[in-house]
Design an enzyme around this catalytic site. Sequence first.
Site, mmCIF file in Angstrom:
data_model
loop_
_atom_site.group_PDB
_atom_site.id
_atom_site.type_symbol
_atom_site.label_atom_id
_atom_site.label_comp_id
_atom_site.label_asym_id
_atom_site.label_seq_id
_atom_site.Cartn_x
_atom_site.Cartn_y
_atom_site.Cartn_z
ATOM 1 N N CYS A 140 0.801 -1.240 0.000
ATOM 2 C CA CYS A 140 0.000 0.000 0.000
ATOM 3 C C CYS A 140 0.830 1.284 0.000
ATOM 4 O O CYS A 140 0.302 2.348 -0.341
ATOM 5 C CB CYS A 140 -0.968 -0.016 1.172
ATOM 6 N N HIS A 157 -1.684 6.657 4.481
ATOM 7 C CA HIS A 157 -0.234 6.554 4.675
ATOM 8 C C HIS A 157 0.450 7.823 4.139
ATOM 9 O O HIS A 157 0.097 8.325 3.059
ATOM 10 C CB HIS A 157 0.328 5.357 3.895
HETATM 11 N N1 NAP Z 1 -5.240 -2.979 4.992
HETATM 12 C C1 NAP Z 1 -4.473 -2.428 4.058
HETATM 13 O O1 NAP Z 1 -4.194 -1.195 4.046
HETATM 14 C C2 NAP Z 1 -3.906 -3.282 2.957
HETATM 15 C C3 NAP Z 1 -3.387 -2.626 1.843
HETATM 16 C C4 NAP Z 1 -2.821 -3.402 0.815
HETATM 17 C C5 NAP Z 1 -2.822 -4.776 0.906
HETATM 18 N N2 NAP Z 1 -3.358 -5.384 2.012
HETATM 19 C C6 NAP Z 1 -3.345 -6.848 2.038
HETATM 20 O O2 NAP Z 1 -4.689 -7.283 1.758
HETATM 21 C C7 NAP Z 1 -4.954 -8.511 2.473
HETATM 22 C C8 NAP Z 1 -6.204 -8.306 3.353
HETATM 23 O O3 NAP Z 1 -5.960 -7.247 4.268
HETATM 24 P P1 NAP Z 1 -7.117 -6.577 5.157
HETATM 25 O O4 NAP Z 1 -6.498 -5.385 5.775
HETATM 26 O O5 NAP Z 1 -8.374 -6.441 4.370
HETATM 27 O O6 NAP Z 1 -7.325 -7.714 6.279
HETATM 28 P P2 NAP Z 1 -8.569 -7.937 7.302
HETATM 29 O O7 NAP Z 1 -9.353 -6.683 7.447
HETATM 30 O O8 NAP Z 1 -7.978 -8.534 8.521
HETATM 31 O O9 NAP Z 1 -9.470 -9.029 6.549
HETATM 32 C C9 NAP Z 1 -9.030 -10.367 6.406
HETATM 33 C C10 NAP Z 1 -10.034 -11.172 5.604
HETATM 34 O O10 NAP Z 1 -9.515 -12.517 5.535
HETATM 35 C C11 NAP Z 1 -10.562 -13.413 5.876
HETATM 36 N N3 NAP Z 1 -10.028 -14.655 6.445
HETATM 37 C C12 NAP Z 1 -9.379 -14.820 7.633
HETATM 38 N N4 NAP Z 1 -9.100 -16.132 7.820
HETATM 39 C C13 NAP Z 1 -9.580 -16.794 6.737
HETATM 40 C C14 NAP Z 1 -9.634 -18.159 6.358
HETATM 41 N N5 NAP Z 1 -9.141 -19.129 7.153
HETATM 42 N N6 NAP Z 1 -10.211 -18.477 5.174
HETATM 43 C C15 NAP Z 1 -10.738 -17.524 4.390
HETATM 44 N N7 NAP Z 1 -10.766 -16.217 4.696
HETATM 45 C C16 NAP Z 1 -10.177 -15.856 5.864
HETATM 46 C C17 NAP Z 1 -11.379 -12.641 6.900
HETATM 47 O O11 NAP Z 1 -12.660 -13.266 7.013
HETATM 48 P P3 NAP Z 1 -13.469 -13.325 8.426
HETATM 49 O O12 NAP Z 1 -14.202 -12.009 8.537
HETATM 50 O O13 NAP Z 1 -14.395 -14.476 8.245
HETATM 51 O O14 NAP Z 1 -12.449 -13.520 9.506
HETATM 52 C C18 NAP Z 1 -11.415 -11.264 6.239
HETATM 53 O O15 NAP Z 1 -12.400 -11.239 5.236
HETATM 54 C C19 NAP Z 1 -3.664 -8.820 3.267
HETATM 55 O O16 NAP Z 1 -2.839 -9.657 2.490
HETATM 56 C C20 NAP Z 1 -3.003 -7.447 3.375
HETATM 57 O O17 NAP Z 1 -1.619 -7.538 3.560
HETATM 58 C C21 NAP Z 1 -3.917 -4.663 3.023
#
Ligand code: NAP
Length: 344
Positions: free
Chosen positions: A125, A239
């Site tokens: 990001c 950020h």
């Molecule tokens: N946040 C940022 O600024 C950002 C920016 C760029 C890239 N990313 C990347 O994008 C990805 C997601 O980030 P996020 O911030 O959206 O994370 P998050 O808010 O923690 O969401 C995680 C997601 O993964 C699901 N999940 C967890 N365990 C799982 C399993 N066993 N099987 C299937 N689904 C599962 C969760 O579902 P439940 O609700 O059912 O737990 C939720 O939908 C990561 O790789 C992160 O590094 C994030």
Amino acid sequence: MHICILGATGLVGQETFALCRRAFPSADYTLLASRGREAEIAGEPRRVEAASILDGPDAPRGDLAFVALDDEHSKRYVPRLLELGYRVVDKSNTYRMDPNVVLGVAGVNDDLVTDDVRLVANPNCTTIPVTLALGPLDAAFGLGGFAAATYQAISGAGQATLDAFLAGSGEAYEAPSLLDEGLDPKGYVANVVPHNGKTDASGFSSEERKLMFESRKILRRPELATSAQCCRVPVAVGHYVQLWATFARPVDPGVAGDVLAKAPFVRFVEGPEGDGLSPLAAVRDRDRALVGRLRHDPRDPSGRTLCLTVVADNLRLGAATNAVRLASRWAPSSDPDLAVFGAP
Ligand SMILES: NC(=O)c1ccc[n+]([C@@H]2O[C@H](COP(=O)([O-])OP(=O)(O)OC[C@H]3O[C@@H](n4cnc5c(N)ncnc54)[C@H](OP(=O)(O)O)[C@@H]3O)[C@@H](O)[C@H]2O)c1
């Protein structure tokens, strides 16, 4: 068109769903997370299924999949989605440095997302806005290298960390105190801490290495001299990055500003003061990198080094928006703001 969003209940997954509704209004959806349930996704009541349904023989087939899971689960589900016929944009770190996988930034190197490509990795990001700023400057003046200092929002760590931060901040500021004696010196609330996960023998954390190595790949400059120091600041979304960029020849900040004013998905903020360059400004202009504070670095009398500031919404420009814009290379977007061809 059938679209599958994995991690649809998370911070990035929900933003992705909201943008897909704008870009691909007639598509239908399979929304997946850790378990099946009724949930509100980006304000819409929707059925969410367990991602494990992809393992079974009746797994839904489709056209486009956005994966917003951690590395471990991306590794598990991306190969299966490809097998099921989806074109995939993966937002985790898993495939970014794979030489066989395109690491795409819409407006910088989206020409690599051709019809025969089946999997694209979405960069980190901070890398996305940094390369949106440096890409056009590189084309104009020849980038030799850069150093970055980042001030990153808590939402970059996902929903659970953000929820804990917001709750902790509410409690902390209800009874404010000058030295915050009751708070955790290693915690995020009212604090600034190193972004130091997975620091390796080089002394750089995984976040720092991502910015350094991904930029080289996206800008197609494997030899680029890069260095980064990253920290987390007590901000929910957005950020903030300080850059020192050195070019092959002396650069007039006014001319560099003209280049940035025409750059795709950038809003150039004039003047060295940087008024309006902040995370809160970025979340009011969610799909562009705000770039400004252009001036010479006084350490380099040759005039080849510029100081500049880049700010962006990490959940949108830094994640979901870029993913949907890249996918518009495969499936035309109905929203010109979410299409690479809509770039100025
Ligand atoms: N946040 C940022 O600024 C950002 C920016 C760029 C890239 N990313 C990347 O994008 C990805 C997601 O980030 P996020 O911030 O959206 O994370 P998050 O808010 O923690 O969401 C995680 C997601 O993964 C699901 N999940 C967890 N365990 C799982 C399993 N066993 N099987 C299937 N689904 C599962 C969760 O579902 P439940 O609700 O059912 O737990 C939720 O939908 C990561 O790789 C992160 O590094 C994030």
